[in-house]
Design a protein around this motif. Structure first.
Motif, PDB file in Angstrom:
ATOM      1  N   ASP A   1       0.857  -1.194   0.000  1.00  0.00           N
ATOM      2  CA  ASP A   1       0.000   0.000   0.000  1.00  0.00           C
ATOM      3  C   ASP A   1       0.891   1.240   0.000  1.00  0.00           C
ATOM      4  OD1 ASP A   1      -1.703   2.100   0.497  1.00  0.00           O
ATOM      5  OD2 ASP A   1      -2.703   1.169   2.211  1.00  0.00           O
ATOM      6  N   SER A   2       1.058   1.832  -1.173  1.00  0.00           N
ATOM      7  CA  SER A   2       1.966   2.969  -1.301  1.00  0.00           C
ATOM      8  C   SER A   2       1.477   4.206  -0.553  1.00  0.00           C
ATOM      9  CB  SER A   2       2.174   3.318  -2.778  1.00  0.00           C
ATOM     10  OG  SER A   2       2.895   2.293  -3.431  1.00  0.00           O
ATOM     11  N   GLU A   3       0.162   4.297  -0.330  1.00  0.00           N
ATOM     12  CA  GLU A   3      -0.347   5.444   0.418  1.00  0.00           C
ATOM     13  C   GLU A   3       0.132   5.387   1.864  1.00  0.00           C
ATOM     14  OE1 GLU A   3      -3.865   7.749   2.413  1.00  0.00           O
ATOM     15  OE2 GLU A   3      -2.992   5.806   2.877  1.00  0.00           O
ATOM     16  N   ALA A   4       0.074   4.216   2.473  1.00  0.00           N
ATOM     17  CA  ALA A   4       0.563   4.051   3.845  1.00  0.00           C
ATOM     18  C   ALA A   4       2.064   4.316   3.916  1.00  0.00           C
ATOM     19  CB  ALA A   4       0.238   2.644   4.348  1.00  0.00           C
ATOM     20  N   ALA A   5       2.795   3.807   2.935  1.00  0.00           N
ATOM     21  CA  ALA A   5       4.246   4.025   2.915  1.00  0.00           C
ATOM     22  C   ALA A   5       4.574   5.508   2.788  1.00  0.00           C
ATOM     23  CB  ALA A   5       4.874   3.243   1.768  1.00  0.00           C
ATOM     24  N   ALA A   6       3.819   6.225   1.960  1.00  0.00           N
ATOM     25  CA  ALA A   6       4.040   7.661   1.799  1.00  0.00           C
ATOM     26  C   ALA A   6       3.757   8.404   3.100  1.00  0.00           C
ATOM     27  CB  ALA A   6       3.154   8.208   0.683  1.00  0.00           C
ATOM     28  N   ARG A   7       2.724   7.967   3.828  1.00  0.00           N
ATOM     29  CA  ARG A   7       2.436   8.577   5.123  1.00  0.00           C
ATOM     30  C   ARG A   7       3.585   8.346   6.097  1.00  0.00           C
ATOM     31  NH1 ARG A   7      -1.713   6.281   7.873  1.00  0.00           N
ATOM     32  NH2 ARG A   7      -2.238   4.638   6.402  1.00  0.00           N
TER      33      ARG A   7
ATOM     34  N   ASP B   1      14.153  -6.474   6.464  1.00  0.00           N
ATOM     35  CA  ASP B   1      13.613  -6.926   7.745  1.00  0.00           C
ATOM     36  C   ASP B   1      12.203  -7.487   7.641  1.00  0.00           C
ATOM     37  OD1 ASP B   1      15.979  -6.032   8.899  1.00  0.00           O
ATOM     38  OD2 ASP B   1      15.166  -4.033   9.294  1.00  0.00           O
ATOM     39  N   GLY B   2      11.569  -7.352   6.467  1.00  0.00           N
ATOM     40  CA  GLY B   2      10.254  -7.935   6.275  1.00  0.00           C
ATOM     41  C   GLY B   2       9.158  -7.292   7.097  1.00  0.00           C
ATOM     42  N   LEU B   3       9.254  -5.985   7.323  1.00  0.00           N
ATOM     43  CA  LEU B   3       8.249  -5.268   8.102  1.00  0.00           C
ATOM     44  C   LEU B   3       7.254  -4.580   7.174  1.00  0.00           C
ATOM     45  CD1 LEU B   3      10.572  -3.577  10.753  1.00  0.00           C
ATOM     46  CD2 LEU B   3       9.266  -5.709  10.989  1.00  0.00           C
ATOM     47  N   SER B   4       5.991  -4.614   7.531  1.00  0.00           N
ATOM     48  CA  SER B   4       4.970  -3.961   6.730  1.00  0.00           C
ATOM     49  C   SER B   4       5.068  -2.450   6.876  1.00  0.00           C
ATOM     50  CB  SER B   4       3.575  -4.420   7.167  1.00  0.00           C
ATOM     51  OG  SER B   4       2.579  -3.603   6.564  1.00  0.00           O
ATOM     52  N   LEU B   5       4.966  -1.754   5.761  1.00  0.00           N
ATOM     53  CA  LEU B   5       5.006  -0.292   5.784  1.00  0.00           C
ATOM     54  C   LEU B   5       3.623   0.291   6.030  1.00  0.00           C
ATOM     55  CD1 LEU B   5       7.575   0.377   2.914  1.00  0.00           C
ATOM     56  CD2 LEU B   5       7.968  -0.024   5.362  1.00  0.00           C
ATOM     57  N   SER B   6       2.655  -0.569   6.339  1.00  0.00           N
ATOM     58  CA  SER B   6       1.339  -0.117   6.781  1.00  0.00           C
ATOM     59  C   SER B   6       1.201  -0.190   8.302  1.00  0.00           C
ATOM     60  CB  SER B   6       0.234  -0.979   6.151  1.00  0.00           C
ATOM     61  OG  SER B   6       0.212  -0.821   4.751  1.00  0.00           O
ATOM     62  N   ASP B   7       2.207  -0.725   8.972  1.00  0.00           N
ATOM     63  CA  ASP B   7       2.149  -0.967  10.416  1.00  0.00           C
ATOM     64  C   ASP B   7       2.808   0.184  11.176  1.00  0.00           C
ATOM     65  OD1 ASP B   7       2.258  -1.912  13.003  1.00  0.00           O
ATOM     66  OD2 ASP B   7       3.075  -3.868  12.481  1.00  0.00           O
TER      67      ASP B   7
END
Length: 204
Positions: free
Chosen positions: A86-92, A119-125
């Motif tokens: 989710d690029s929107e979450a990553a941009a935030r 590290d395999g971490l979600s960029l929405s978290d």
């Protein structure tokens, strides 16, 4: 003149460009750096990663060409194909980190990509940005609050609009902006020496 780096945190080629970006920033401390997040995986492209059958093959190519690392934890994260980029979450998230340390935004953008691809971490978290903030010595509570704020979605939309206004059609793109003049220094991949030559031609 300043550098403008347009990338997407979920773009493998942007991850592959991280070493070059870090080297360029280190060589040119006199040049301010603006980081703009693109919207690679938004709208109808915000789907399980299995919909993009080329990902692992592309990653192997990126690693071969750029030397970028793709970690075992990341490989496990995407193995069943259900993860949604989710690029929107990553941009935030990038914007929240930038707000905390605007002069270190290039390094923080690289760290965000490592968080996912190594590290395999979600960029929405939110926990991902808490960890990154703590590692960078930033106010983790403030970063998470910015990531989760009501304004954050507008900030992400502004990022995507800025990318379009700059005429960027793919990631990563590194630009030199000097007044009204915008010059592409790198698109997709390049090394720091290539970029230095392109910079030199602007001031020759």
């Amino acid at each position: 003149m300043k550098l403008v780096y347009v990338f997407d945190a979920y773009c493998g080629w942007s991850h592959g460009f991280s070493g070059t970006l870090s080297e360029v920033v280190a060589r040119h401390p006199e040049l301010p750096v603006e980081v703009v997040s693109g919207g690679l995986f938004t709208g109808s492209r915000r789907v399980p990663i299995r919909e993009f059958g080329y990902v692992q093959g592309a990653n192997a190519r990126i690693a071969e060409v750029t030397g970028a690392e793709f970690g075992e934890v990341y490989e496990r994260l995407i193995a069943d194909g259900s993860f949604v980029m989710d690029s929107e979450a990553a941009a935030r998230g990038v914007a929240a980190l930038r707000e905390a340390a605007p002069d270190r935004v290039a390094q923080l953008a690289v760290a965000v990509q490592r968080a996912f691809y190594v590290d395999g971490l979600s960029l929405s978290d939110p926990a991902t940005y808490r960890k990154l903030a703590e590692e960078a010595g930033l106010d983790a509570e403030a970063v998470v609050a910015a990531f989760e704020s009501a304004d954050a979605h507008d900030t992400a939309a502004d990022e995507f609009e800025r990318s379009a206004e700059l005429g960027v059609t793919g990631f990563p793109t590194l630009l030199a902006v000097d007044g009204e003049r915008t010059t592409v220094l790198a698109y997709g991949r390049a090394d720091a020496d290539d970029i230095d030559r392109n910079l030199a031609s602007l001031t020759a």
